[in-house]
Design a protein around this motif. Structure first.
Motif, short mmCIF file in Angstrom:
data_model
loop_
_atom_site.label_atom_id
_atom_site.label_comp_id
_atom_site.label_asym_id
_atom_site.label_seq_id
_atom_site.Cartn_x
_atom_site.Cartn_y
_atom_site.Cartn_z
N HIS A 1 -3.67 1.13 -8.74
CA HIS A 1 -2.82 2.25 -9.15
C HIS A 1 -3.30 2.79 -10.50
O HIS A 1 -3.46 2.04 -11.46
CB HIS A 1 -1.37 1.78 -9.26
CG HIS A 1 -0.42 2.86 -9.63
ND1 HIS A 1 -0.22 3.97 -8.83
CD2 HIS A 1 0.38 3.03 -10.70
CE1 HIS A 1 0.67 4.75 -9.41
NE2 HIS A 1 1.05 4.19 -10.55
N CYS B 1 9.22 3.16 -10.28
CA CYS B 1 8.06 4.04 -10.44
C CYS B 1 8.36 5.40 -9.82
O CYS B 1 7.88 6.42 -10.27
CB CYS B 1 6.84 3.49 -9.73
SG CYS B 1 6.01 2.21 -10.62
N ASP B 2 9.10 5.35 -8.74
CA ASP B 2 9.39 6.54 -7.95
C ASP B 2 10.60 6.19 -7.10
O ASP B 2 11.13 5.09 -7.18
CB ASP B 2 8.18 6.90 -7.09
CG ASP B 2 8.16 8.36 -6.69
OD1 ASP B 2 9.24 8.93 -6.47
OD2 ASP B 2 7.07 8.94 -6.59
N THR C 1 0.88 -1.15 0.00
CA THR C 1 0.00 0.00 0.00
C THR C 1 0.92 1.20 0.00
O THR C 1 1.74 1.37 0.91
CB THR C 1 -0.91 0.01 1.24
OG1 THR C 1 -1.70 -1.20 1.22
CG2 THR C 1 -1.83 1.21 1.22
N TRP C 2 0.84 2.03 -1.03
CA TRP C 2 1.80 3.10 -1.25
C TRP C 2 1.06 4.34 -1.73
O TRP C 2 0.40 4.31 -2.76
CB TRP C 2 2.80 2.63 -2.31
CG TRP C 2 3.85 3.58 -2.72
CD1 TRP C 2 5.02 3.85 -2.10
CD2 TRP C 2 3.85 4.38 -3.91
NE1 TRP C 2 5.75 4.75 -2.82
CE2 TRP C 2 5.06 5.10 -3.93
CE3 TRP C 2 2.95 4.55 -4.96
CZ2 TRP C 2 5.39 5.98 -4.96
CZ3 TRP C 2 3.27 5.43 -5.98
CH2 TRP C 2 4.49 6.13 -5.97
N ARG C 3 1.13 5.40 -0.93
CA ARG C 3 0.50 6.68 -1.29
C ARG C 3 -0.93 6.52 -1.78
O ARG C 3 -1.33 7.06 -2.80
CB ARG C 3 1.36 7.40 -2.32
CG ARG C 3 2.73 7.76 -1.81
CD ARG C 3 3.51 8.55 -2.79
NE ARG C 3 4.86 8.75 -2.30
CZ ARG C 3 5.82 9.31 -2.98
NH1 ARG C 3 5.58 9.78 -4.19
NH2 ARG C 3 7.02 9.47 -2.48
N GLY C 4 -1.68 5.70 -1.06
CA GLY C 4 -3.08 5.51 -1.39
C GLY C 4 -3.37 4.46 -2.45
O GLY C 4 -4.52 4.21 -2.77
N SER C 5 -2.34 3.83 -3.01
CA SER C 5 -2.54 2.78 -4.01
C SER C 5 -2.19 1.42 -3.42
O SER C 5 -1.32 1.31 -2.56
CB SER C 5 -1.64 3.02 -5.23
OG SER C 5 -2.05 4.15 -5.93
N ASP D 1 7.31 -2.70 -3.23
CA ASP D 1 8.41 -2.07 -2.52
C ASP D 1 9.71 -2.28 -3.28
O ASP D 1 9.93 -3.33 -3.87
CB ASP D 1 8.50 -2.67 -1.11
CG ASP D 1 9.43 -1.88 -0.23
OD1 ASP D 1 10.65 -2.14 -0.30
OD2 ASP D 1 8.95 -1.02 0.52
N ASP E 1 10.68 5.45 -4.01
CA ASP E 1 10.43 4.41 -3.02
C ASP E 1 9.45 3.33 -3.47
O ASP E 1 8.81 2.68 -2.65
CB ASP E 1 9.96 5.04 -1.71
CG ASP E 1 8.78 5.97 -1.89
OD1 ASP E 1 8.36 6.20 -3.04
OD2 ASP E 1 8.28 6.49 -0.89
N ALA E 2 9.33 3.09 -4.77
CA ALA E 2 8.45 2.03 -5.27
C ALA E 2 8.92 1.58 -6.65
O ALA E 2 9.54 2.35 -7.39
CB ALA E 2 7.01 2.50 -5.34
#
Length: 101
Positions: A36, A57-58, A15-19, A78, A60-61
């Motif tokens: 996502h 993707c970024d 679960t990452w930034r709401g996704s 992750d 931290d992901a």
């Protein structure tokens, strides 16, 4: 036909930034779901997948991209799971697509 009672050899979720993203790898198949860039949680139609790739993707992901004729499904994971996810998915789906294809 896949055995629905079989346990996955790898089960990753984030679960990452709401996704939300999840990839489950079995000896004979891969299952994935993501919300996502989507309105709701969506199961990736693996029977329509013609290739996959894995990359950042970024900061931290990472994203596993499952490519179909109509669209690309991006499943977030992750960064620490990138290597193991790549190895596990490759064992079932074969080598990844080149970047940007």
């Amino acid at each position: 036909m896949p055995d629905p009672s079989a346990s996955p050899t790898l089960d990753l979720q984030l679960t990452w930034r709401g996704s939300f993203g999840r990839v489950r790898v079995f000896p004979d198949r891969v299952e994935a779901e993501t919300d996502h860039e989507r309105d709701a949680l969506t199961s990736v139609p693996m029977d329509a997948v013609r290739g996959w790739r894995l990359g950042p993707c970024d900061v931290d992901a990472v994203c596993v991209e499952f490519v179909t004729e109509q669209e690309t499904y991006r499943v977030l994971l992750d960064t620490s799971d990138e290597r193991v996810a790549g190895l596990a998915i490759r064992s079932v789906l074969g080598p990844p697509l080149p970047s940007g294809s």
